[in-house]
Motif scaffolding. Structure first.
Motif, PDB file in Angstrom:
ATOM      1  N   GLU A  49       0.306  11.393  -9.724  1.00 25.98           N
ATOM      2  CA  GLU A  49      -0.657  12.873  -9.515  1.00 25.98           C
ATOM      3  C   GLU A  49       0.130  14.285  -9.221  1.00 25.98           C
ATOM      4  O   GLU A  49      -0.396  15.187 -10.002  1.00 25.98           O
ATOM      5  CB  GLU A  49      -1.438  12.861  -8.322  1.00 25.98           C
ATOM      6  CG  GLU A  49      -2.674  13.513  -8.163  1.00 25.98           C
ATOM      7  CD  GLU A  49      -3.455  12.906  -6.654  1.00 25.98           C
ATOM      8  OE1 GLU A  49      -4.014  14.041  -6.183  1.00 25.98           O
ATOM      9  OE2 GLU A  49      -3.573  12.012  -6.407  1.00 25.98           O
ATOM     10  N   VAL A  50       1.181  14.079  -8.908  1.00 26.92           N
ATOM     11  CA  VAL A  50       2.111  15.259  -8.634  1.00 26.92           C
ATOM     12  C   VAL A  50       3.513  14.976  -9.336  1.00 26.92           C
ATOM     13  O   VAL A  50       4.342  14.477  -8.828  1.00 26.92           O
ATOM     14  CB  VAL A  50       2.397  15.909  -7.294  1.00 26.92           C
ATOM     15  CG1 VAL A  50       3.239  17.064  -7.160  1.00 26.92           C
ATOM     16  CG2 VAL A  50       1.060  15.691  -6.463  1.00 26.92           C
ATOM     17  N   GLU A 107       2.181   1.751  -3.353  1.00 28.24           N
ATOM     18  CA  GLU A 107       1.066   2.104  -4.492  1.00 28.24           C
ATOM     19  C   GLU A 107       0.718   3.647  -4.151  1.00 28.24           C
ATOM     20  O   GLU A 107       0.495   4.458  -4.969  1.00 28.24           O
ATOM     21  CB  GLU A 107       0.050   1.357  -4.193  1.00 28.24           C
ATOM     22  CG  GLU A 107       0.085  -0.173  -4.731  1.00 28.24           C
ATOM     23  CD  GLU A 107      -1.159  -1.123  -4.494  1.00 28.24           C
ATOM     24  OE1 GLU A 107      -1.108  -2.305  -4.677  1.00 28.24           O
ATOM     25  OE2 GLU A 107      -1.896  -0.491  -3.539  1.00 28.24           O
ATOM     26  N   ALA A 108       0.870   4.050  -2.948  1.00 31.84           N
ATOM     27  CA  ALA A 108       0.452   5.428  -2.282  1.00 31.84           C
ATOM     28  C   ALA A 108       1.613   6.384  -3.052  1.00 31.84           C
ATOM     29  O   ALA A 108       1.291   7.367  -3.630  1.00 31.84           O
ATOM     30  CB  ALA A 108       0.436   5.681  -0.821  1.00 31.84           C
ATOM     31  N   GLN A 109       3.009   6.098  -3.125  1.00 31.69           N
ATOM     32  CA  GLN A 109       4.013   6.573  -3.554  1.00 31.69           C
ATOM     33  C   GLN A 109       3.699   6.924  -5.325  1.00 31.69           C
ATOM     34  O   GLN A 109       3.815   7.765  -5.737  1.00 31.69           O
ATOM     35  CB  GLN A 109       5.364   6.155  -3.300  1.00 31.69           C
ATOM     36  CG  GLN A 109       6.319   6.636  -3.817  1.00 31.69           C
ATOM     37  CD  GLN A 109       6.912   8.087  -3.244  1.00 31.69           C
ATOM     38  OE1 GLN A 109       6.357   8.372  -2.102  1.00 31.69           O
ATOM     39  NE2 GLN A 109       7.380   8.998  -4.061  1.00 31.69           N
ATOM     40  N   ARG A 129       0.871   6.521  -6.818  1.00 32.21           N
ATOM     41  CA  ARG A 129      -0.367   7.506  -6.960  1.00 32.21           C
ATOM     42  C   ARG A 129       0.302   8.858  -7.033  1.00 32.21           C
ATOM     43  O   ARG A 129       0.016   9.735  -7.419  1.00 32.21           O
ATOM     44  CB  ARG A 129      -1.349   7.308  -5.981  1.00 32.21           C
ATOM     45  CG  ARG A 129      -2.372   6.134  -6.555  1.00 32.21           C
ATOM     46  CD  ARG A 129      -3.392   6.411  -5.617  1.00 32.21           C
ATOM     47  NE  ARG A 129      -3.365   6.218  -4.162  1.00 32.21           N
ATOM     48  CZ  ARG A 129      -3.184   5.137  -3.447  1.00 32.21           C
ATOM     49  NH1 ARG A 129      -3.530   3.911  -3.941  1.00 32.21           N
ATOM     50  NH2 ARG A 129      -3.158   5.329  -2.039  1.00 32.21           N
ATOM     51  N   PHE A 130       0.894   9.001  -5.605  1.00 28.93           N
ATOM     52  CA  PHE A 130       1.593  10.518  -5.618  1.00 28.93           C
ATOM     53  C   PHE A 130       2.392  10.892  -6.783  1.00 28.93           C
ATOM     54  O   PHE A 130       2.156  12.196  -7.424  1.00 28.93           O
ATOM     55  CB  PHE A 130       2.299  10.689  -4.331  1.00 28.93           C
ATOM     56  CG  PHE A 130       3.256  11.721  -4.282  1.00 28.93           C
ATOM     57  CD1 PHE A 130       2.886  13.103  -4.130  1.00 28.93           C
ATOM     58  CD2 PHE A 130       4.510  11.381  -4.418  1.00 28.93           C
ATOM     59  CE1 PHE A 130       3.710  14.166  -4.033  1.00 28.93           C
ATOM     60  CE2 PHE A 130       5.476  12.573  -4.141  1.00 28.93           C
ATOM     61  CZ  PHE A 130       4.984  14.011  -4.025  1.00 28.93           C
ATOM     62  N   GLU A 131       3.397   9.937  -7.332  1.00 32.42           N
ATOM     63  CA  GLU A 131       4.226  10.642  -8.519  1.00 32.42           C
ATOM     64  C   GLU A 131       3.229  10.765  -9.676  1.00 32.42           C
ATOM     65  O   GLU A 131       3.936  11.674 -10.375  1.00 32.42           O
ATOM     66  CB  GLU A 131       5.248   9.653  -8.634  1.00 32.42           C
ATOM     67  CG  GLU A 131       6.154   9.493  -7.367  1.00 32.42           C
ATOM     68  CD  GLU A 131       7.147   8.544  -7.672  1.00 32.42           C
ATOM     69  OE1 GLU A 131       7.673   8.056  -8.586  1.00 32.42           O
ATOM     70  OE2 GLU A 131       8.177   8.386  -6.518  1.00 32.42           O
ATOM     71  N   GLY A 191       1.009  -1.193  -0.092  1.00 33.70           N
ATOM     72  CA  GLY A 191       0.003  -0.053   0.046  1.00 33.70           C
ATOM     73  C   GLY A 191       0.814   1.207   0.080  1.00 33.70           C
ATOM     74  O   GLY A 191       0.338   2.313  -0.572  1.00 33.70           O
ATOM     75  N   PHE A 192       2.095   1.140   0.652  1.00 35.94           N
ATOM     76  CA  PHE A 192       3.028   2.291   0.901  1.00 35.94           C
ATOM     77  C   PHE A 192       3.493   2.343  -0.728  1.00 35.94           C
ATOM     78  O   PHE A 192       3.532   3.749  -1.278  1.00 35.94           O
ATOM     79  CB  PHE A 192       4.103   2.240   1.761  1.00 35.94           C
ATOM     80  CG  PHE A 192       3.553   1.941   3.135  1.00 35.94           C
ATOM     81  CD1 PHE A 192       2.486   2.789   3.639  1.00 35.94           C
ATOM     82  CD2 PHE A 192       4.284   1.228   3.996  1.00 35.94           C
ATOM     83  CE1 PHE A 192       2.084   2.925   4.962  1.00 35.94           C
ATOM     84  CE2 PHE A 192       3.853   1.141   5.309  1.00 35.94           C
ATOM     85  CZ  PHE A 192       2.885   2.064   5.800  1.00 35.94           C
TER      86      PHE A 192
END
Lengths: 245, 176
Positions: free
Chosen positions: A53-54, A45-47, A49-51, A42-43
């Motif tokens: 998105e931003v 994937e969150a990273q 998603r962040f990359e 999950g971490f």
């Protein structure tokens, strides 16, 4: 949850900052525990998603934009000239409050707040004053027997910003009687409390030494900028607390 | 042996851009998630995240002596976002109205999601320091000791604040 590692521990493992033995034990647990592996995934994937998105370029540009003013803890207000003419002139003719005097030796420090359309006010040392949006701060001093002046501020995170000067050693005081005002007005960025400290001293103080002393005082207060003890960096200190809008 | 905690920040030989990229790749997701959780708005979250990393760049000495840059960053992030919410005129009303689809932090399954939603629903009813403690404890899943260290308070003080918050949840949350 006791059978699993906490999310915080897993997060530290994920960024690679768990100490060696702890990291090994955590790795061993994760390799045998599907649920913790899921959290680790999950971490990642969150990273990702962040990359997505931003993008990095936008991130870097935004951070640099915000870092520029904070690098010196303040910006010199664009409208400083206006403040100098319109607002500061009366400061030069008004004597500092007797309550600002240090040890009765004629030395004094003064913090004055002004903004467009609002009346200027002097803040008593040791008190907390709320800043309205757009208000600026001006620092002044009466040197008395002292020959040098230096000012720093500390925010709620313990970040110390040298104000006058930004580096090197204390500024020599100006000659002559009365209150001398340090150049330009200050606008403090961010929110929360900001402690402003003026140090008048007989010998020049190193900005870095004062910064370190301020950090120590912040830590000694339990990281409460509102409860910081004197810096003990040499010289006579005057403190004010400002609550940023 | 612990890894060098300052590797990301204290890279005197690295250029600024390389340090930024390392921060971005190592901590960006965590910080952004926390901002999204608290601010619920992607634009505000991005702005807050940039502010946090700007502080990290500008005050590299804030990292020195920190065993965990992640802890430092999450403390600053939580503090900054809670301050921002307080600074708004009708923060909590607007907070509840915001993007309901904001991604909850973490991925521990349904129970964790419920906990975070419960925390979210009640956060406005406690004082600022308790808010920070609650977020670190139930959202970030720090231990009591870690929360106490982050806030610079004693463990009993933090426990008391968390128990007061837990009491608002009709014992759905517990402090262990």
């Amino acid at each position: 949850m006791s059978a699993h590692l906490s999310e915080w521990t897993l997060r530290r493992l994920h960024v690679g900052e768990l100490p060696g033995a702890e990291a090994l034990a955590a790795q061993a647990h994760v390799s045998a525990c599907q649920e913790c592996r899921e959290v680790m995934r999950g971490f990642s994937e969150a990273q990702a998603r962040f990359e997505a998105e931003v993008p990095f370029e936008r991130f870097a540009a935004g951070v640099e934009r915000k870092a520029a003013p904070r690098r010196h803890g303040m910006w010199v207000a664009v409208a400083a000239t206006v403040l100098l003419v319109v607002a500061v002139r009366p400061l030069l003719s008004s004597p500092p409050s007797p309550a600002n005097r240090l040890k009765g030796n004629g030395a004094a420090a003064e913090l004055r707040i002004g903004g467009e359309g609002s009346e200027q006010r002097t803040v008593m040392p040791g008190t907390t004053e709320a800043l309205a949006p757009g208000e600026r701060v001006r620092l002044g001093y009466t040197p008395g027997p002292h020959r040098y002046v230096l000012a720093v501020s500390v925010d709620e995170t313990g970040a110390v910003s040298p104000l006058y000067p930004e580096e090197g050693t204390s500024l020599p005081v100006e000659e002559g009687a009365g209150t001398h005002w340090l150049p330009d007005s200050l606008v403090f960025t961010g929110a929360g409390l900001e402690r402003v400290v003026v140090l008048l001293s007989e010998a020049p103080l190193e900005v870095e030494a004062v910064r370190a002393a301020a950090r120590r005082a912040f830590e000694a207060s339990g990281q409460e900028v509102g409860a910081m003890p004197p810096l003990g960096a040499g010289g006579e200190e005057t403190h004010w607390l400002l609550r940023k809008p | 042996m612990s890894q060098p905690a300052l590797k990301v920040i204290d890279g005197g030989q690295k250029d600024r851009r390389a340090r930024l990229r390392e921060l971005y790749e190592t901590y960006g997701g965590s910080v952004y998630e926390r901002c999204r959780y608290l601010l619920k708005d992607s634009t505000q979250a991005e702005d807050a995240m940039q502010e946090v990393f700007a502080r990290a760049l500008a005050h590299a000495d804030g990292f020195r002596g920190e065993a965990s840059p992640l802890t430092w960053l999450m403390k600053i992030t939580t503090h900054h976002c809670l301050n921002q919410l307080r600074a708004e005129r009708a923060p909590w009303r607007r907070w509840f109205e915001r993007d309901a689809a904001a991604r909850p932090e973490g991925d521990r399954g349904e129970q964790a999601l419920e906990t975070r939603e419960l925390v979210r629903a009640l956060l406005s009813r406690v004082d600022p320091e308790t808010q920070a403690a609650v977020v670190h404890y139930w959202v970030g899943e720090m231990t009591l000791e870690e929360v106490a260290a982050v806030l610079g308070r004693s463990v009993p003080t933090v426990r008391k604040r968390l128990e007061r918050f837990a009491a608002l949840t009709n014992e759905e949350l517990r402090v262990s």
